[in-house]
Design a protein around this motif. Structure first.
Motif, short mmCIF file in Angstrom:
data_model
loop_
_atom_site.label_atom_id
_atom_site.label_comp_id
_atom_site.label_asym_id
_atom_site.label_seq_id
_atom_site.Cartn_x
_atom_site.Cartn_y
_atom_site.Cartn_z
N GLN A 9 0.74 -1.19 -0.08
CA GLN A 9 -0.05 -0.01 0.01
C GLN A 9 0.80 1.16 0.10
N ASN A 10 0.11 2.49 -0.39
CA ASN A 10 0.75 3.65 -0.47
C ASN A 10 2.11 3.82 -1.13
N VAL A 11 2.38 3.07 -2.24
CA VAL A 11 3.57 3.26 -2.95
C VAL A 11 3.22 3.72 -4.43
N LYS A 12 4.34 3.92 -5.07
CA LYS A 12 4.33 4.27 -6.58
C LYS A 12 5.19 3.24 -7.15
N LEU A 13 4.61 2.62 -8.19
CA LEU A 13 5.10 1.46 -8.80
C LEU A 13 6.08 1.63 -9.86
N ASP A 14 7.21 1.47 -10.21
CA ASP A 14 8.14 1.75 -11.11
C ASP A 14 8.37 0.36 -11.94
N LEU A 15 7.80 0.13 -13.11
CA LEU A 15 8.02 -1.25 -13.78
C LEU A 15 9.30 -0.88 -14.81
N GLU A 16 10.17 -2.14 -14.60
CA GLU A 16 11.34 -2.03 -15.50
C GLU A 16 11.34 -3.50 -16.29
N ASN A 17 12.16 -3.22 -17.32
CA ASN A 17 12.01 -4.63 -18.36
C ASN A 17 12.82 -5.72 -18.06
N THR A 18 13.82 -5.44 -17.04
CA THR A 18 14.83 -6.78 -16.64
C THR A 18 14.99 -6.50 -15.17
N PRO A 19 15.35 -7.76 -14.53
CA PRO A 19 15.75 -7.56 -13.29
C PRO A 19 16.96 -6.65 -12.92
N GLU A 20 17.84 -6.54 -13.99
CA GLU A 20 19.15 -5.78 -13.72
C GLU A 20 18.65 -4.34 -13.89
N LEU A 21 17.68 -3.91 -14.83
CA LEU A 21 17.43 -2.45 -14.61
C LEU A 21 16.36 -2.31 -13.45
N THR A 22 15.67 -3.25 -12.83
CA THR A 22 15.01 -3.14 -11.51
C THR A 22 15.95 -2.66 -10.46
N ILE A 23 17.12 -3.35 -10.27
CA ILE A 23 17.83 -3.03 -9.27
C ILE A 23 18.64 -1.75 -9.68
N ALA A 24 18.75 -1.52 -10.82
CA ALA A 24 19.70 -0.23 -11.16
C ALA A 24 19.00 1.03 -10.95
N ALA A 25 17.46 0.75 -10.88
CA ALA A 25 16.64 1.84 -10.57
C ALA A 25 16.78 2.46 -9.28
N VAL A 26 17.26 1.44 -8.20
CA VAL A 26 17.76 1.74 -6.81
C VAL A 26 18.95 2.25 -6.88
N ALA A 27 19.89 1.79 -7.43
CA ALA A 27 21.28 2.18 -7.44
C ALA A 27 21.17 3.71 -7.79
N ALA A 28 20.31 4.04 -9.07
CA ALA A 28 20.50 5.44 -9.66
C ALA A 28 19.67 6.34 -8.71
N GLY A 29 18.95 5.81 -8.00
CA GLY A 29 18.13 6.66 -6.85
C GLY A 29 16.65 7.14 -7.59
N ARG A 30 16.16 6.28 -8.73
CA ARG A 30 14.97 6.60 -9.26
C ARG A 30 13.83 5.82 -8.47
N ALA A 31 14.34 4.94 -7.63
CA ALA A 31 13.18 4.15 -6.73
C ALA A 31 14.25 3.94 -5.25
N GLN A 32 13.38 3.77 -4.30
CA GLN A 32 13.66 3.80 -2.87
C GLN A 32 14.02 2.15 -2.75
N ARG A 33 13.03 1.36 -3.14
CA ARG A 33 13.26 -0.18 -3.14
C ARG A 33 13.08 -1.05 -4.38
N ALA A 34 13.56 -1.93 -4.36
CA ALA A 34 13.19 -2.87 -5.58
C ALA A 34 12.62 -4.28 -5.15
N ILE A 35 11.77 -4.82 -5.79
CA ILE A 35 11.45 -6.39 -5.55
C ILE A 35 12.34 -6.90 -6.59
#
Length: 410
Positions: A150-176
């Protein structure tokens, strides 16, 4: 990593009738791994040691799946690979919600238990965003886990690598992400550090196994014996140590194994995948409330709806829930796990309401109201309900408080 981890999910349906019948007297058993899977290095290492221990000559290849694109490995590609290039699949994923138990395959004991974890930047001074932005990989269990929060914004990425990179680059606070994806990312970016924690979801817990054809019982038993021997003497632990979940990050099921359409957030805004990836999608709070203590007659539906609903299901739902409704990277939509013979915790209206506002996962709410009603008619028919003369409407489906109990065909 062109093919993302939903090859991991699609594989769970796999191929009724695929021919996998290697002779143990043959020169080599052909073992294939999934292209682009973060665990491919592990799968290869475990396969070579396991088959060596079993005394079975084997060749491991990652090139058995040709023509894969960013939508993952298709069933056609899997069928072609198994028929032409593979005798055994290493790194086959199984879970309590997608175990391929109804396919014509045999499975070894597991050689790695891993799961989906929450990944955050370990640097406490990392930039905080205005809202809790969670990155997840599109059309994988990660997306289903993220949607339940709940109460999150969802950033969908195309690969697991890009999903983790979203955290590394500061675009997301967390990644699943699936934990082996974190291991693979860390090997490519050794300077990057993350804080890893577990997730609580029925979609989080997965095992990697070897998959064999139905006729390969002898080979399966030999591989199981080899895995047991390797576990006993410590070799399996040594091979999988890097890939095992760190202490404190074990995926945990909720007290009662619940699925999104019963206990998940009730709304994910209906926008395109590109918009989701670019701007994030606000997940609204609140939960579906179903009352199985009160019930009325199941709403009527007709045969034409069932036919149309089946077609819509094939194009919009089967990718996650399986062509036979037995579950892939989403729960089964037929059988006792979904519609038990009695005392269901779900109602027809609760399931329909969740489906119409949250599905399909890539574009929630994209279908017309009547299309959702037709899909619901197909689900009812698939669980033993008998078609009548009156059409099921979206209003009648949504209003139904009838418990979704499976019916025995007359």
């Amino acid at each position: 990593m062109k093919t993302r981890l939903n090859s991991f999910a699609v594989a769970s349906l796999l191929l009724a009738g695929a021919a996998l019948s290697p002779s143990l007297a043959s020169a080599h058993v052909r073992v294939c791994t999934f292209p682009g899977s973060p665990s491919a290095t592990l799968d290869r290492a475990v396969a070579l040691e396991t088959f060596r221990t079993a005394g079975v000559p084997a060749t491991v290849t990652a090139g058995a799946f040709d023509g894969s694109d960013d939508d993952g490995v298709s069933l056609k590609e899997l069928h072609r690979a198994l028929v032409k290039n593979c005798d055994v699949i290493a790194g086959f994923p199984r879970s309590s919600v997608a175990d391929a138990s109804d396919s014509k395959l045999r499975f070894s004991r597991g050689y790695l238990r891993s799961g989906y974890v929450s990944v955050a930047a370990s640097d406490a001074s990392a930039q905080r965003l205005g809202a809790d932005v969670v990155a997840a990989t599109y059309a994988t269990p990660a997306q289903l886990i993220a949607v339940q929060q709940q109460n999150v914004k969802l950033d969908l990425e195309n690969t697991p690598e890009l999903t983790i990179a979203a955290v590394a680059a500061g675009r997301a606070q967390r990644a699943i992400v699936w934990y082996p994806a974190v291991v693979a990312y860390a090997s490519e970016h050794p300077q990057q550090r993350f804080a890893i924690s577990g997730t609580t979801s029925p979609y989080a817990d997965w095992h990697l196994v070897f998959a064999f054809g139905q006729k390969d019982a002898v080979l399966q038993r030999r591989i199981d014996a080899a895995l047991i021997k390797m576990k006993t003497d410590g070799r399996l632990t040594a091979l999988t140590r890097q890939w095992s979940l760190p202490e404190g990050a074990q995926a945990a099921l909720p007290p009662k194994a619940t699925f999104a359409y019963r206990d998940g957030p009730i709304r994910l805004a209906a926008v395109s995948t590109a918009e989701l990836t670019r701007a994030g999608t606000q997940v609204q709070g609140g939960f579906i409330k179903v009352d199985a203590s009160t019930g009325d007659d199941a709403p009527s539906f007709d045969k034409s709806q069932v036919k149309h609903g089946k077609s819509l299901y094939s194009s919009s739902c089967a990718k996650c829930h399986g062509a036979d409704l037995k579950g892939l990277n989403a729960p089964a939509l037929s059988g006792p796990a979904f519609a038990p013979a009695a005392n269901s915790h779900l109602t027809i209206g609760g399931v329909f309401g969740y489906m119409a506002t949250n599905m399909p996962a890539d574009r929630p709410g994209k279908l017309k109201d009547q299309d959702y009603a037709d899909i619901m008619a197909f689900l009812l028919s698939s669980n033993g309900y008998t078609a009548g003369s009156a059409k099921l409407t979206a209003d009648s489906a949504k209003a139904s408080k009838t418990p979704l109990n499976g019916k025995t065909p007359q």
